[in-house]
Enzyme design. Structure first.
Site, mmCIF file in Angstrom:
data_model
loop_
_atom_site.group_PDB
_atom_site.id
_atom_site.type_symbol
_atom_site.label_atom_id
_atom_site.label_comp_id
_atom_site.label_asym_id
_atom_site.label_seq_id
_atom_site.Cartn_x
_atom_site.Cartn_y
_atom_site.Cartn_z
ATOM 1 N N LYS A 159 28.271 -50.134 9.058
ATOM 2 C CA LYS A 159 29.052 -50.976 9.960
ATOM 3 C C LYS A 159 30.515 -50.568 9.829
ATOM 4 C CE LYS A 159 29.611 -55.772 11.424
ATOM 5 N NZ LYS A 159 31.005 -55.756 11.793
ATOM 6 N N ARG A 199 22.796 -62.124 21.363
ATOM 7 C CA ARG A 199 22.981 -62.060 19.917
ATOM 8 C C ARG A 199 21.667 -62.534 19.324
ATOM 9 N NH1 ARG A 199 27.369 -61.977 16.630
ATOM 10 N NH2 ARG A 199 28.914 -62.753 18.096
HETATM 11 P P1 AMP Z 1 30.542 -58.808 14.507
HETATM 12 O O1 AMP Z 1 31.720 -58.479 15.382
HETATM 13 O O2 AMP Z 1 30.932 -59.250 13.126
HETATM 14 O O3 AMP Z 1 29.564 -59.722 15.209
HETATM 15 O O4 AMP Z 1 29.705 -57.458 14.227
HETATM 16 C C1 AMP Z 1 29.169 -56.680 15.253
HETATM 17 C C2 AMP Z 1 30.150 -55.580 15.568
HETATM 18 O O5 AMP Z 1 30.089 -54.555 14.585
HETATM 19 C C3 AMP Z 1 29.843 -54.867 16.851
HETATM 20 O O6 AMP Z 1 30.366 -55.570 17.957
HETATM 21 C C4 AMP Z 1 30.534 -53.525 16.635
HETATM 22 O O7 AMP Z 1 31.864 -53.614 17.103
HETATM 23 C C5 AMP Z 1 30.577 -53.346 15.134
HETATM 24 N N1 AMP Z 1 29.770 -52.234 14.619
HETATM 25 C C6 AMP Z 1 30.180 -51.343 13.703
HETATM 26 N N2 AMP Z 1 29.239 -50.455 13.404
HETATM 27 C C7 AMP Z 1 28.152 -50.767 14.154
HETATM 28 C C8 AMP Z 1 26.843 -50.212 14.290
HETATM 29 N N3 AMP Z 1 26.429 -49.150 13.576
HETATM 30 N N4 AMP Z 1 25.993 -50.812 15.175
HETATM 31 C C9 AMP Z 1 26.391 -51.903 15.885
HETATM 32 N N5 AMP Z 1 27.604 -52.456 15.795
HETATM 33 C C10 AMP Z 1 28.487 -51.909 14.931
#
Ligand code: AMP
Length: 579
Positions: free
Chosen positions: A248, A412
């Protein structure tokens, strides 16, 4: 009879005057009911203060100074008088309303005003400013006072109705069907196209079935698939079985579209950000495809230190002029983790494993668009090792993906699960809250005008912001100052219609600023409205600390949702029972 812009303005005044979200929906559905087919698109964009969907960057190109001149020209008043009136009323729209007169005779139709504004926006080059001014002031002088006010606000990008997209969808459903039952179908079409005007028109012209025919299209961003949370690797493997594990990255979500040789890049909240990413545009141009939609995370890489540059610095590009310099010093990469469309084919129904293979083959050998690494496993040990490995490399954690899942735009769900660093006892993830108001401070903080903040989360079913916490600690004086600067222009005299709160702060804010907080736990609370229903109490945050002010990538509607809070609360209870 065509709807006039003055009639539209009367609806906008009603919408502006209401304090209730149900009323917003009712008035809007009435407005939609009164609009003819060809008026649906202009009306939809205009009520959001725009000429086109959110992702199309049209600017009318008359800033505040020129608008003062335009108002003065339209009503033959001295510029100084208009400027002084705008200052004392705090709004150039109100100043225009004050000097405009009732119109007699043929009032311009909504469609006509929209067409003219679009033409004014399209004018560029030498001499265009004078011509823009003349056309605009002529247009304004044909309108009545309320219409002049809204015309100015639209042009300044300062419509204050705060109508969220779900509210528009509810209103469309009611206008067509008499109730909210079409909302799920409408939402599906919206997730694929992000274009409310197109949806409104399609629904009216060809009925509900036609909405299913609105497919993923190159050039129109689809809403991003998002990730759920689970507490630990055991829970992930138990729930999902065989998964793909990816790092991530803490960068910026980018949706890259390439069509007919042109490249567009959209942010997570579907804004066009193409200019910010020259390296990615260049790389996307070279791809051996006719057209394509890719999903990934852009992050700056410093070749000297061989390290990734943190999120805040990546985003600072947007504010600075020196995009070219930034691109040279720390070029961006995008780790691409998905593909939704290629050469005329919608790939979203394919299982993730197959989509990822397409990504892998398409991007092989590139060094700017790079496939995100993917490890397949159904073992808790392997997943744990990957998580710790990536964390030790300075990354945020992992995103785990169900290999057989389609790309579900806007969803989501547990097709994607994020796992981050987890300090035991604390919630394993931060929460994005929206600022709803200030409580006046005492002593030092009073200087910045805030002692505490009232914060809320987003209830997407109802398109409402509901309170979850007061925030007082965690910020330096510098941080308070920044928040104050951002929030100051958002002060309003009364509670905004989309805010639902029992607590009443000293000053209400329009819900726009998103801040990231870390809390120890979520507790039931009768004082907060987040998740409250019937005699069920709401949720509150215990010991919230502000971690950062998230502005660039999150709209208020992208804040943490009530559904996520409920989910986090349940996971926390399970942990407590086990621990
Ligand atoms: P969150 O914003 O905390 O809900 O986490 C999801 C976000 O992580 C996504 O919207 C992306 O911007 C980010 N992200 C980073 N690496 C990845 C990955 N390998 N796959 C999907 N999302 C990712």
């Amino acid at each position: 009879m065509a709807m006039t812009f003055d009639q539209l303005a009367a609806y906008l005044d009603q919408l502006e005057g209401t304090r209730s979200r149900n009323e917003l929906v009712r008035i809007l559905s009435e407005l939609y009911g009164a609009a003819a087919l060809e008026e649906l698109e202009p009306v939809t964009y205009l009520i959001q203060g725009r000429l086109a969907p959110f992702f199309v960057p049209v600017e009318i190109g008359l800033g505040e100074r020129l608008l003062v001149t335009a108002v003065a020209m339209a009503y033959e008043r001295p510029k100084e008088e208009v400027a002084a009136s705008a200052r004392s009323l705090g709004d150039l729209g109100l100043a225009a309303q004050a000097v405009a007169h009732e119109v007699t005779g043929d009032a311009p139709a909504v469609v006509e005003v929209h067409r003219q504004l679009s033409e004014i926006a399209a004018q560029s080059g030498t001499g265009s400013q004078t011509s823009k001014l003349e056309r605009f002031s002529r247009l304004m002088s044909d309108l009545g006072p309320a219409a002049a006010k809204h015309l100015v606000r639209i042009t300044m990008g300062k419509m204050r109705l705060g109508i969220g997209d779900p509210t528009v969808l509810d209103a469309l459903s009611i206008a067509q069907q008499g109730d909210r039952s079409l909302r799920p179908v409408l939402e599906g079409a919206y997730n694929r196209t992000s274009d409310l005007g197109l949806i409104a028109r399609t629904l009216r012209a060809a009925g509900v079935e036609a909405l299913d025919e609105l497919k993923v299209t190159v050039g129109k961003p689809l809403r991003a698939q998002l990730a759920e949370r689970l507490p630990n690797p055991e829970a992930v493997i138990k729930k999902l079985g065989l998964v793909g594990v990816q790092p991530k990255y803490d960068g910026l979500r980018v949706q890259i579209h390439r069509h007919d040789g042109e490249v567009s890049i959209f942010s997570r909240n579907l804004e066009t950000m193409t200019d910010m990413f020259p390296e990615l545009v260049e790389a996307a141009r070279r791809l051996p495809v006719e057209n394509v939609i890719l999903d990934g995370e852009a992050i700056a890489y410093d070749p000297a230190s061989e390290e990734y540059v943190p999120f805040q610095e990546t985003t600072s590009r947007r504010r600075k002029e020196g995009i070219a310099e930034a691109a040279a010093a720390a070029p961006l990469r995008a780790f691409v983790f998905d593909i939704m469309f290629r050469d005329g084919t919608d790939l979203t129904p394919l299982p993730y494993e197959q989509r990822f293979q397409v990504v892998d083959r398409l991007l092989a050998g590139g060094d700017t668009l790079v496939p995100a690494p993917l490890t397949k496993t159904d073992s808790v040990e392997v997943l744990t090792r990957e998580l710790l490995d990536y964390i030790s490399q300075g990354l945020e954690g992992v995103v785990v993906k169900r290999l057989d899942s389609p790309y579900q735009a806007g969803a989501r769900n547990f097709n994607w699960v994020k796992l981050k660093r987890h300090t035991s006892g604390e919630l394993s993830d931060t929460i994005d809250v929206v600022l709803l108001g200030y409580y006046r401070g005492k002593g030092k903080r009073a200087e910045f005008g805030a002692g505490a903040l009232l914060a809320g989360v987003y209830d997407s079913d109802r398109d409402e912001f509901v309170s979850i916490s007061k925030l007082g600690t965690g910020l330096s004086d510098e941080g308070w100052r920044e928040i104050h600067q951002r929030a100051n222009p958002l002060e309003v005299a009364e509670k905004p219609a989309r805010v639902n709160s029992v607590l009443v702060p000293d000053t209400w804010l329009r819900p726009e600023v998103v801040v990231e907080v870390l809390a120890d736990e979520i507790t039931p609370s009768p004082r907060h409205t987040a998740g409250r229903s019937g005699d069920q109490p709401g949720f509150a945050l215990r010991f919230p600390r502000i971690v950062s002010v998230r502005s660039l990538d999150k709209r208020p509607e992208d804040a943490t949702s009530v559904r996520e809070i409920r989910e986090m609360y349940q996971q926390q209870r399970q942990r407590q029972v086990r621990g």
